[in-house]
Design a protein around this motif. Structure first.
Motif, PDB file in Angstrom:
ATOM      1  N   TYR A 258       0.824  -1.204   0.000  1.00 48.85           N
ATOM      2  CA  TYR A 258       0.000   0.000   0.000  1.00 48.85           C
ATOM      3  C   TYR A 258       0.863   1.260   0.000  1.00 48.85           C
ATOM      4  O   TYR A 258       0.514   2.277  -0.611  1.00 48.85           O
ATOM      5  N   LYS A 259       2.012   1.206   0.681  1.00 46.86           N
ATOM      6  CA  LYS A 259       2.927   2.358   0.705  1.00 46.86           C
ATOM      7  C   LYS A 259       3.458   2.653  -0.701  1.00 46.86           C
ATOM      8  O   LYS A 259       3.553   3.812  -1.107  1.00 46.86           O
ATOM      9  N   ILE A 260       3.800   1.591  -1.434  1.00 46.42           N
ATOM     10  CA  ILE A 260       4.286   1.754  -2.808  1.00 46.42           C
ATOM     11  C   ILE A 260       3.194   2.395  -3.668  1.00 46.42           C
ATOM     12  O   ILE A 260       3.438   3.359  -4.401  1.00 46.42           O
ATOM     13  N   THR A 261       1.972   1.850  -3.558  1.00 49.54           N
ATOM     14  CA  THR A 261       0.857   2.362  -4.361  1.00 49.54           C
ATOM     15  C   THR A 261       0.571   3.822  -4.024  1.00 49.54           C
ATOM     16  O   THR A 261       0.344   4.649  -4.919  1.00 49.54           O
ATOM     17  N   LEU A 262       0.600   4.156  -2.744  1.00 51.07           N
ATOM     18  CA  LEU A 262       0.279   5.519  -2.310  1.00 51.07           C
ATOM     19  C   LEU A 262       1.349   6.515  -2.762  1.00 51.07           C
ATOM     20  O   LEU A 262       1.029   7.632  -3.185  1.00 51.07           O
ATOM     21  N   THR A 263       2.615   6.110  -2.698  1.00 52.58           N
ATOM     22  CA  THR A 263       3.697   6.978  -3.174  1.00 52.58           C
ATOM     23  C   THR A 263       3.572   7.204  -4.676  1.00 52.58           C
ATOM     24  O   THR A 263       3.766   8.318  -5.176  1.00 52.58           O
ATOM     25  N   PHE A 264       3.239   6.153  -5.404  1.00 52.41           N
ATOM     26  CA  PHE A 264       3.025   6.248  -6.857  1.00 52.41           C
ATOM     27  C   PHE A 264       1.896   7.236  -7.164  1.00 52.41           C
ATOM     28  O   PHE A 264       2.025   8.101  -8.031  1.00 52.41           O
ATOM     29  N   ILE A 265       0.803   7.116  -6.436  1.00 51.61           N
ATOM     30  CA  ILE A 265      -0.354   7.999  -6.645  1.00 51.61           C
ATOM     31  C   ILE A 265       0.043   9.455  -6.400  1.00 51.61           C
ATOM     32  O   ILE A 265      -0.331  10.354  -7.157  1.00 51.61           O
ATOM     33  N   LYS A 266       0.821   9.673  -5.351  1.00 51.25           N
ATOM     34  CA  LYS A 266       1.219  11.047  -5.020  1.00 51.25           C
ATOM     35  C   LYS A 266       2.090  11.654  -6.127  1.00 51.25           C
ATOM     36  O   LYS A 266       1.881  12.795  -6.541  1.00 51.25           O
ATOM     37  N   ILE A 267       3.045  10.875  -6.647  1.00 51.83           N
ATOM     38  CA  ILE A 267       3.978  11.406  -7.648  1.00 51.83           C
ATOM     39  C   ILE A 267       3.294  11.580  -9.000  1.00 51.83           C
ATOM     40  O   ILE A 267       3.506  12.572  -9.691  1.00 51.83           O
ATOM     41  N   VAL A 268       2.453  10.625  -9.378  1.00 49.59           N
ATOM     42  CA  VAL A 268       1.730  10.733 -10.650  1.00 49.59           C
ATOM     43  C   VAL A 268       0.830  11.960 -10.643  1.00 49.59           C
ATOM     44  O   VAL A 268       0.671  12.638 -11.653  1.00 49.59           O
ATOM     45  N   ASN A 269       0.232  12.248  -9.500  1.00 51.77           N
ATOM     46  CA  ASN A 269      -0.674  13.408  -9.382  1.00 51.77           C
ATOM     47  C   ASN A 269       0.002  14.543  -8.626  1.00 51.77           C
ATOM     48  O   ASN A 269      -0.563  15.112  -7.693  1.00 51.77           O
ATOM     49  N   ASN A 270       1.243  14.855  -9.041  1.00 53.20           N
ATOM     50  CA  ASN A 270       1.946  15.934  -8.342  1.00 53.20           C
ATOM     51  C   ASN A 270       1.150  17.235  -8.452  1.00 53.20           C
ATOM     52  O   ASN A 270       0.370  17.427  -9.381  1.00 53.20           O
ATOM     53  N   ARG A 271       1.336  18.086  -7.476  1.00 50.42           N
ATOM     54  CA  ARG A 271       0.618  19.362  -7.315  1.00 50.42           C
ATOM     55  C   ARG A 271      -0.739  19.200  -6.641  1.00 50.42           C
ATOM     56  O   ARG A 271      -1.277  20.146  -6.119  1.00 50.42           O
ATOM     57  N   LEU A 272      -1.304  18.012  -6.678  1.00 55.00           N
ATOM     58  CA  LEU A 272      -2.649  17.843  -6.120  1.00 55.00           C
ATOM     59  C   LEU A 272      -2.620  17.525  -4.637  1.00 55.00           C
ATOM     60  O   LEU A 272      -3.613  17.654  -3.955  1.00 55.00           O
ATOM     61  N   ILE A 273      -1.484  17.030  -4.152  1.00 52.76           N
ATOM     62  CA  ILE A 273      -1.394  16.668  -2.732  1.00 52.76           C
ATOM     63  C   ILE A 273      -0.310  17.498  -2.068  1.00 52.76           C
ATOM     64  O   ILE A 273       0.868  17.360  -2.388  1.00 52.76           O
TER      65      ILE A 273
END
Length: 770
Positions: free
Chosen positions: A452-467
């Motif tokens: 889940y940590k890997i998936t969450l980090t991926f989500i954050k980087i792919v959607n940079n600026r949004l988080i």
């Protein structure tokens, strides 16, 4: 009491050759009212006395008694959840946790059969402790590998069910289970082999280890002996997960179609099952005869269905927008009749699935009005979340709002599914608010697994600026990483040798079929990462075979069937650069994107970059005047593109990207912010303008590739500007900086005109020297 024991013993020969110590203990337990017996009765009645449990813990507990207690606990788990007795839940959790430690300390004393029972019961009770399951997995694998004791396929079946149910287990474990099944195949009923294929399809590995083919071959040998009821089971095993070859699926469909009872003799439960199992199946036999029969039966028998059956059938048709007008008219009439009888879970699932297609909007509005009348205090937070999502999808007023407390009360699994779904559907500020709250809730959760940590980090980087979040999740990359997070891990670490070795091993096993082991979105991210690694980072060289598979796979994919639009577009342009593919071929692939998908994508970009539009227009005027004064040519109106919020031009139309013959230079600007730098969040404007190598490699992959594509494929000269710092400058300072940068770009252009071609890396070196 003592007399009764003695009287029973006098009837038995207690010689050690006849009765074992264990058997003697069992005789005593069956006669005497022991604490264990009383405790078991309390479990059955859901009235566990924590004082009695404290007493039992202090004494020696036999392994068989421990297993029996866990069996009783898991059997009555559903009842205690329904009753919602908080004290009983706490005691039960305490017992489960105690026995986890108890079993792990005695692994060497447990038989293989006992290991299978224990792991099955913990899975059945939904007690998903990752450490416990991993330790048991290691023990199971060692027993199978060493063959130190007889391994029965029925025990392996329990283990397979448990691990696919929990979504745990490594490829090594599933491979070992598959080997046991293959060895025992002649003892196993072919129908059970179909069941095992079904379980493998639900495992996190999504790898059948050749069980699909084995099951298909064995069932094919007996398929002519099977009737309608057996074919219904096969529909579940092969239609529902969509596995097996087309000819084999068609044989099952033929049996169902030819032997299906008429509507008068059709059992409602069987009809409901078939509607569910075939809800995403592509009908092949006899001009979809089976589908037509199911649709006709659903219309005629709808009045006779109970509420559960009705909601199941409606859900089955809504999933993929199947059914004629008459069927949906009947559904709407039944919804009016049953609106107070359907529970909130059924209504939520129906509402959520009705939003998938615009044609279902009438049913969506009808369900919306029914749900609106329910009390939100009596609705579980998980259902509130999906109702919230559906309202946004259907452009309906939001009924119930989700706060941080309600998010925290939802299971991690539901939260992760929700945030993954939101990732590619951020079409509204309301979505963004829920998305940010979800990310914050998950990133602060101490029980987050490595996957889940890997998936969450991926989500954050792919959607940079949004988080806007500084939390850094520490994850580990290992050779046993599950396949469903592999693409996320490779995107985060494209030069990781372990990840490349996993892909190389898969390619060795499956040759040119490796891209089919992943779904299309996963393959887009994997290909994107491999191509990025090949072009920008030579720390780990991508093998030619993997590079070829990445390019072939990307060009096969239908752009309308994926979610990661931006990564796909960037990746196919890199394909054009690497393979020297005609740009028109790439453009034709990208131009196939539907209007709806285009609009959704543009909305997402607008949310991400909306606050910078004013400054992009301001820079346009600076560039316009500066280029005019420097070049004194007419072709300046089309010489600028603000890449910060207008990347859609590469996606939709690249005609104006190509530098025409009369243009001496074509200059564009990409604005960057701190959020665009992954490893070094504070880069100065000077470092960015000079395009320092370390700074460039820490830049978000998407921006770096956009710059590369425009410069290498389309002949642009791209300027990077630090948004916040540039904004703080005076008007004169802004013009001076652009003047200086444009002079450098013009000098580079003159070098090119003299016949010396400068590649991307040389440009970086030249700018660093200056």
């Amino acid at each position: 009491m003592i007399r009764r024991i003695i009287r029973n013993f006098t009837k038995l020969n207690l010689h050690s050759d006849i009765l074992s110590l264990g058997e003697i203990q069992q005789v005593i337990k069956s006669t005497v009212d022991t604490k264990e017996n009383r405790f078991m009765n309390q479990i059955r009645q859901n009235m566990i006395d924590h004082r009695l449990w404290s007493e039992i813990k202090k004494q020696y507990i036999d392994i068989k008694d421990a297993i029996n207690m866990i069996k009783e606990l898991s059997t009555t788990e559903a009842q205690i959840v329904q009753n919602d007795s908080q004290n009983q839940l706490i005691v039960r959790t305490n017992i489960y946790n105690y026995f986890m430690v108890y079993f792990l300390k005695r692994l060497d004393k447990l038989t293989f059969k006992e290991l299978a029972i224990i792991i099955e019961q913990y899975a059945f009770a939904n007690r998903f402790d990752q450490h416990f399951f991993r330790e048991i997995e290691n023990e199971i694998f060692d027993r199978i590998d060493l063959k130190s004791e007889p391994i029965h396929y029925k025990d392996v079946e329990k283990i397979l069910w448990a691990y696919q149910h929990t979504s745990y287990g490594s490829a090594m474990l599933y491979n070992a289970i598959a080997n046991v099944i293959k060895i025992s195949q002649n003892e196993i009923n072919p129908m059970n082999l179909g069941y095992y294929a079904y379980l493998f399809s639900k495992s996190p590995e999504k790898n059948d280890f050749k069980i699909y083919k084995l099951a298909e071959d064995r069932i094919n040998d007996r398929i002519h002996d099977y009737g309608f009821n057996e074919a219904v089971r096969l529909a579940k095993y092969f239609f529902w997960p969509n596995i097996g070859s087309n000819p084999f699926q068609e044989k099952i469909e033929k049996i169902l179609s030819d032997n299906m009872p008429n509507n008068k003799n059709m059992q409602l439960s069987t009809l409901v099952k078939l509607c569910k199992y075939t809800s995403k199946y592509y009908f092949k036999y006899n001009e979809r005869a089976l589908y037509n029969k199911l649709e006709s039966a659903s219309i005629e028998l709808m009045d006779q269905m109970n509420d559960n059956q009705f909601s199941e059938v409606l859900w089955s048709y809504l999933r993929y927008k199947r059914g004629n007008v008459q069927l949906y008219e009947n559904f709407q009439k039944q919804l009016n009749k049953r609106q107070k009888l359907l529970n909130i879970r059924q209504l939520t699932l129906l509402f959520y699935n009705s939003s998938k297609f615009i044609e279902n909007l009438n049913i969506s509005k009808q369900l919306y009005n029914i749900i609106k009348q329910r009390d939100p205090e009596n609705i579980k937070p998980a259902y509130l979340i999906f109702i919230y999502l559906t309202c946004i999808k259907c452009n309906l007023p939001i009924i119930f709002y989700i706060n941080q407390d309600k998010l925290k009360s939802v299971s991690i699994q539901v939260q992760m599914k929700l945030i993954q779904q939101l990732t590619n559907h951020l079409l509204d500020q309301n979505y963004l608010e829920l998305y940010s709250n979800l990310y914050t809730t998950l990133s602060q959760n101490q029980q987050l697994t490595n996957e889940y940590k890997i998936t969450l980090t991926f989500i954050k980087i792919v959607n940079n600026r949004l988080i806007k979040d500084d939390t850094k999740l520490i994850y580990e990359i290992s050779s046993s990483i599950p396949k469903y997070v592999y693409h996320s891990a490779l995107y985060l670490e494209p030069n990781n040798e372990t990840l490349h070795n996993i892909l190389i091993n898969l390619h060795t096993q499956h040759k040119n079929q490796i891209r089919y082991l992943f779904n299309q979105d996963q393959w887009v991210i994997i290909s994107f990462s491999l191509l990025y690694q090949h072009v920008f980072d030579k720390q780990y060289v991508v093998t030619p075979e993997l590079l070829e598979q990445a390019i072939i796979g990307l060009l096969e994919i239908d752009i309308n069937m994926i979610e990661y639009i931006e990564q796909y577009i960037l990746a196919v342009w890199l394909c054009a650069y690497i393979q020297k593919i005609d740009l028109q071929i790439i453009n034709s692939k990208i131009s196939q994107l539907s209007q709806n998908k285009q609009q959704d994508y543009i909305k997402q970009l607008a949310i991400r970059y909306s606050n910078n539009d004013y400054y992009s227009k301001q820079v346009q005027s600076y560039l316009d005047s500066t280029i005019k004064s420097q070049l004194k040519v007419d072709h300046v109106q089309e010489s600028f593109i603000n890449m910060f919020d207008q990347f859609t031009c590469i996606m939709l139309n690249n005609a104006h990207l190509v530098k025409i013959e009369d243009q001496i230079i074509k200059i564009g600007v990409i604005f960057v912010q701190d959020e665009d730098f992954i490893n070094t969040p504070s880069c100065s404007l000077e470092n960015i303008l000079s395009e320092n190598k370390e700074t460039m490699m820490s830049l978000n992959k998407n921006i770096l590739i956009k710059k590369f594509i425009l410069e290498e494929l389309f002949g642009w000269s791209i300027i990077l500007l630090k948004y916040n710092e540039f904004q703080a400058l005076s008007e004169i300072e802004k013009t001076n900086i652009l003047n200086k940068v444009i002079n450098i770009q013009i000098n580079d252009t003159e070098e090119i005109q003299k016949g010396r071609q400068i590649n991307f890396k040389e440009k970086l070196q030249m700018k660093r020297k200056r």
